[in-house]
Write a protein that holds these residues in place. Structure first.
Motif, PDB file in Angstrom:
ATOM      1  N   ASP A  47       3.080  -8.850  14.205  1.00 20.77           N
ATOM      2  CA  ASP A  47       1.953  -9.556  13.595  1.00 20.77           C
ATOM      3  C   ASP A  47       1.486 -10.633  14.565  1.00 20.77           C
ATOM      4  OD1 ASP A  47       0.844  -9.559  10.431  1.00 20.77           O
ATOM      5  OD2 ASP A  47       0.222 -11.243  11.697  1.00 20.77           O
ATOM      6  N   VAL A  48       0.165 -10.832  14.582  1.00 19.29           N
ATOM      7  CA  VAL A  48      -0.422 -11.757  15.552  1.00 19.29           C
ATOM      8  C   VAL A  48      -0.464 -13.187  15.020  1.00 19.29           C
ATOM      9  CG1 VAL A  48      -2.839 -11.512  14.808  1.00 19.29           C
ATOM     10  CG2 VAL A  48      -2.320 -11.885  17.235  1.00 19.29           C
ATOM     11  N   ALA A  49      -0.320 -13.346  13.707  1.00 17.61           N
ATOM     12  CA  ALA A  49      -0.537 -14.672  13.114  1.00 17.61           C
ATOM     13  C   ALA A  49       0.786 -15.412  12.929  1.00 17.61           C
ATOM     14  CB  ALA A  49      -1.255 -14.530  11.775  1.00 17.61           C
TER      15      ALA A  49
ATOM     16  N   LYS B  73       0.798  -1.236   0.000  1.00 18.69           N
ATOM     17  CA  LYS B  73       0.000   0.000   0.000  1.00 18.69           C
ATOM     18  C   LYS B  73       0.836   1.296   0.000  1.00 18.69           C
ATOM     19  CE  LYS B  73      -3.229  -3.058   1.724  1.00 18.69           C
ATOM     20  NZ  LYS B  73      -3.223  -3.963   2.881  1.00 18.69           N
TER      21      LYS B  73
ATOM     22  N   GLY C 222       2.529  -8.958   8.320  1.00 21.76           N
ATOM     23  CA  GLY C 222       2.273 -10.103   7.451  1.00 21.76           C
ATOM     24  C   GLY C 222       3.562 -10.872   7.194  1.00 21.76           C
TER      25      GLY C 222
ATOM     26  N   TYR D 270       5.717  -1.112  12.816  1.00 24.85           N
ATOM     27  CA  TYR D 270       4.897  -1.619  11.719  1.00 24.85           C
ATOM     28  C   TYR D 270       3.895  -2.623  12.299  1.00 24.85           C
ATOM     29  CZ  TYR D 270       4.003  -3.330   6.950  1.00 24.85           C
ATOM     30  OH  TYR D 270       3.424  -3.668   5.752  1.00 24.85           O
TER      31      TYR D 270
ATOM     32  N   THR E 125       6.289  -8.497   2.903  1.00 25.93           N
ATOM     33  CA  THR E 125       6.449  -7.903   1.574  1.00 25.93           C
ATOM     34  C   THR E 125       6.757  -6.401   1.698  1.00 25.93           C
ATOM     35  OG1 THR E 125       4.949  -9.531   0.673  1.00 25.93           O
ATOM     36  CG2 THR E 125       5.303  -7.557  -0.657  1.00 25.93           C
ATOM     37  N   THR E 126       5.861  -5.667   2.318  1.00 24.10           N
ATOM     38  CA  THR E 126       6.073  -4.220   2.463  1.00 24.10           C
ATOM     39  C   THR E 126       7.189  -3.918   3.457  1.00 24.10           C
ATOM     40  OG1 THR E 126       3.758  -3.812   1.955  1.00 24.10           O
ATOM     41  CG2 THR E 126       4.939  -2.050   3.098  1.00 24.10           C
TER      42      THR E 126
ATOM     43  N   GLY F 116       0.938  -5.218  11.756  1.00 23.50           N
ATOM     44  CA  GLY F 116       0.368  -6.038  10.678  1.00 23.50           C
ATOM     45  C   GLY F 116       1.375  -6.236   9.565  1.00 23.50           C
TER      46      GLY F 116
ATOM     47  N   SER G  67       2.928 -10.947  18.173  1.00 24.39           N
ATOM     48  CA  SER G  67       2.118 -10.464  19.287  1.00 24.39           C
ATOM     49  C   SER G  67       0.854  -9.798  18.758  1.00 24.39           C
ATOM     50  CB  SER G  67       2.937  -9.449  20.109  1.00 24.39           C
ATOM     51  OG  SER G  67       2.332  -9.236  21.365  1.00 24.39           O
ATOM     52  N   ASP G  68      -0.074  -9.565  19.674  1.00 20.04           N
ATOM     53  CA  ASP G  68      -1.342  -8.922  19.311  1.00 20.04           C
ATOM     54  C   ASP G  68      -1.196  -7.410  19.513  1.00 20.04           C
ATOM     55  OD1 ASP G  68      -3.920  -7.996  19.069  1.00 20.04           O
ATOM     56  OD2 ASP G  68      -4.807  -9.604  20.266  1.00 20.04           O
ATOM     57  N   ALA G  69      -1.343  -6.674  18.419  1.00 23.39           N
ATOM     58  CA  ALA G  69      -1.181  -5.210  18.487  1.00 23.39           C
ATOM     59  C   ALA G  69      -2.278  -4.547  19.321  1.00 23.39           C
ATOM     60  CB  ALA G  69      -1.147  -4.627  17.084  1.00 23.39           C
ATOM     61  N   ARG G  70      -3.301  -5.316  19.708  1.00 25.04           N
ATOM     62  CA  ARG G  70      -4.322  -4.754  20.616  1.00 25.04           C
ATOM     63  C   ARG G  70      -3.782  -4.635  22.039  1.00 25.04           C
ATOM     64  NH1 ARG G  70      -8.028  -8.082  17.528  1.00 25.04           N
ATOM     65  NH2 ARG G  70      -9.330  -6.690  16.295  1.00 25.04           N
TER      66      ARG G  70
ATOM     67  N   GLN H 185      -8.508  -4.623  10.483  1.00 26.51           N
ATOM     68  CA  GLN H 185      -9.447  -5.033  11.536  1.00 26.51           C
ATOM     69  C   GLN H 185     -10.491  -3.946  11.738  1.00 26.51           C
ATOM     70  OE1 GLN H 185      -9.486  -7.937  13.322  1.00 26.51           O
ATOM     71  NE2 GLN H 185      -7.783  -8.664  12.070  1.00 26.51           N
TER      72      GLN H 185
ATOM     73  N   ASP I 279      -1.428  -1.578   9.242  1.00 28.22           N
ATOM     74  CA  ASP I 279      -2.103  -2.253   8.129  1.00 28.22           C
ATOM     75  C   ASP I 279      -2.656  -3.586   8.642  1.00 28.22           C
ATOM     76  OD1 ASP I 279      -2.957  -3.008   5.584  1.00 28.22           O
ATOM     77  OD2 ASP I 279      -0.995  -3.751   4.968  1.00 28.22           O
ATOM     78  N   VAL I 280      -3.555  -3.509   9.640  1.00 26.92           N
ATOM     79  CA  VAL I 280      -4.038  -4.742  10.268  1.00 26.92           C
ATOM     80  C   VAL I 280      -5.390  -5.221   9.744  1.00 26.92           C
ATOM     81  CG1 VAL I 280      -2.737  -4.496  12.428  1.00 26.92           C
ATOM     82  CG2 VAL I 280      -5.018  -3.494  12.247  1.00 26.92           C
TER      83      VAL I 280
HETATM   84  C1  SAM Z   1      -3.332  -6.835   5.102  1.00 32.80           C
HETATM   85  S1  SAM Z   1      -2.324  -7.945   5.985  1.00 32.80           S
HETATM   86  C2  SAM Z   1      -0.779  -7.130   6.062  1.00 32.80           C
HETATM   87  C3  SAM Z   1       0.007  -7.051   4.785  1.00 32.80           C
HETATM   88  C4  SAM Z   1       1.351  -6.390   4.979  1.00 32.80           C
HETATM   89  N1  SAM Z   1       1.219  -5.141   5.699  1.00 32.80           N
HETATM   90  C5  SAM Z   1       2.074  -6.104   3.676  1.00 32.80           C
HETATM   91  O1  SAM Z   1       1.845  -5.046   3.092  1.00 32.80           O
HETATM   92  O2  SAM Z   1       2.899  -6.929   3.255  1.00 32.80           O
HETATM   93  C6  SAM Z   1      -2.892  -7.711   7.632  1.00 32.80           C
HETATM   94  C7  SAM Z   1      -2.048  -8.387   8.691  1.00 32.80           C
HETATM   95  O3  SAM Z   1      -2.467  -7.909   9.966  1.00 32.80           O
HETATM   96  C8  SAM Z   1      -2.324  -8.936  10.903  1.00 32.80           C
HETATM   97  N2  SAM Z   1      -3.145  -8.628  12.083  1.00 32.80           N
HETATM   98  C9  SAM Z   1      -4.502  -8.613  12.171  1.00 32.80           C
HETATM   99  N3  SAM Z   1      -4.886  -8.315  13.425  1.00 32.80           N
HETATM  100  C10 SAM Z   1      -3.750  -8.099  14.126  1.00 32.80           C
HETATM  101  C11 SAM Z   1      -3.483  -7.759  15.484  1.00 32.80           C
HETATM  102  N4  SAM Z   1      -4.478  -7.575  16.361  1.00 32.80           N
HETATM  103  N5  SAM Z   1      -2.204  -7.637  15.876  1.00 32.80           N
HETATM  104  C12 SAM Z   1      -1.185  -7.823  14.995  1.00 32.80           C
HETATM  105  N6  SAM Z   1      -1.375  -8.179  13.709  1.00 32.80           N
HETATM  106  C13 SAM Z   1      -2.633  -8.297  13.270  1.00 32.80           C
HETATM  107  C14 SAM Z   1      -2.763 -10.180  10.136  1.00 32.80           C
HETATM  108  O4  SAM Z   1      -2.258 -11.354  10.735  1.00 32.80           O
HETATM  109  C15 SAM Z   1      -2.187  -9.910   8.743  1.00 32.80           C
HETATM  110  O5  SAM Z   1      -0.927 -10.519   8.587  1.00 32.80           O
END
Ligand code: SAM
Length: 228
Positions: free
Chosen positions: A101-103, A53, A79, A75, A82-83, A77, A126-129, A150, A147-148
């Protein structure tokens, strides 16, 4: 091949077609199969606006681009990176990118492709919340990028900025309208998210629609008020 500097570490390259690229911090290495070009002793990695983005925002003519050499970036989210790999190119060895990133799955790829090879990247599963969870790993930052995708994405960004963003630092969010409401018009959603950002004490410096690269997304860039 013509090379034109756009922002710190970001260039337009042109041969039979023009494309955006970052100067590769790790010459010889492609992170996700992107095109690599060597010109005048430097190496560049193509930065595809359909996959990233901030690249889409540049293609759409953004003027506020706070990522720079030496920046510390939070940063949210990241993922599979890539970015984040391009942000790592831009901030260079003097900068740092704290990637949350949480996943587990994308974070595993992130570790293999990006974090293992780039010393300026810190991987945080970790969870960004719950931004306090990673307080011990993150320094005060110049830029926060969220970029999460949510429903509460703006709150997630603001809660993190409260802890980690310098006064005068930039908060950048890729608002995904459909994650917030599937019924409201994207324009209404953007207006509401922008209001939340202003109410939290930020000045909005730019808003850029990311279509056609990212459907119903808008990049909102703001500055945290207060003195550095
Ligand atoms: C749109 S993708 C990100 C793509 C990435 N920014 C890129 O440009 O390469 C959204 C990411 O946010 C992460 N995500 C969603 N909720 C989250 C949270 N509460 N804490 C951390 N990461 C979270 C997801 O696991 C996912 O990998």
């Amino acid at each position: 091949m013509k090379v034109e500097r756009k922002f710190d570490g970001v260039y337009f390259l042109a041969d039979e077609r023009a494309f955006l690229a970052t100067e590769n911090l790790k010459p010889g290495e492609s992170v996700y199969g992107e095109r690599i070009e060597r010109v005048g002793g430097k190496e560049y990695r193509e930065w595809d606006p359909h996959r990233s983005k901030p690249s889409a925002a540049i293609q759409k003519g953004c003027r506020a681009f706070p990522f720079a050499r030496g920046s510390k970036v939070l940063y949210l989210g990241a993922g599979s990176g890539t970015t984040a790999s391009h942000i790592s190119d831009i901030v260079g060895d003097e900068g740092k990118v704290f990637c949350v990133d949480v996943a587990y799955r994308p974070m595993r790829d992130f570790l293999e492709r990006v974090a293992k090879k780039r010393e300026n990247v810190v991987a945080i599963l970790s969870d960004a919340r719950h931004p306090l969870l990673y307080r011990w790993m993150v320094e005060e930052c110049d830029v926060a990028y969220c970029d999460v995708a949510q429903q509460d994405q703006t709150k997630i960004m603001l809660d993190n900025c409260e802890l980690y963003l310098k006064p005068g630092g930039h908060a950048v969010i890729a608002v995904k309208a459909r994650s917030i409401s599937s019924v409201a018009r994207p324009e209404e959603t953007y207006r509401e998210e922008a209001r939340k950002i202003r109410d939290a004490g930020y000045e909005i410096v730019e808003q850029v629609d990311l279509e056609p690269y990212a459907e119903a997304h808008r990049m909102i860039t703001s500055v945290r008020k207060g003195r550095r």
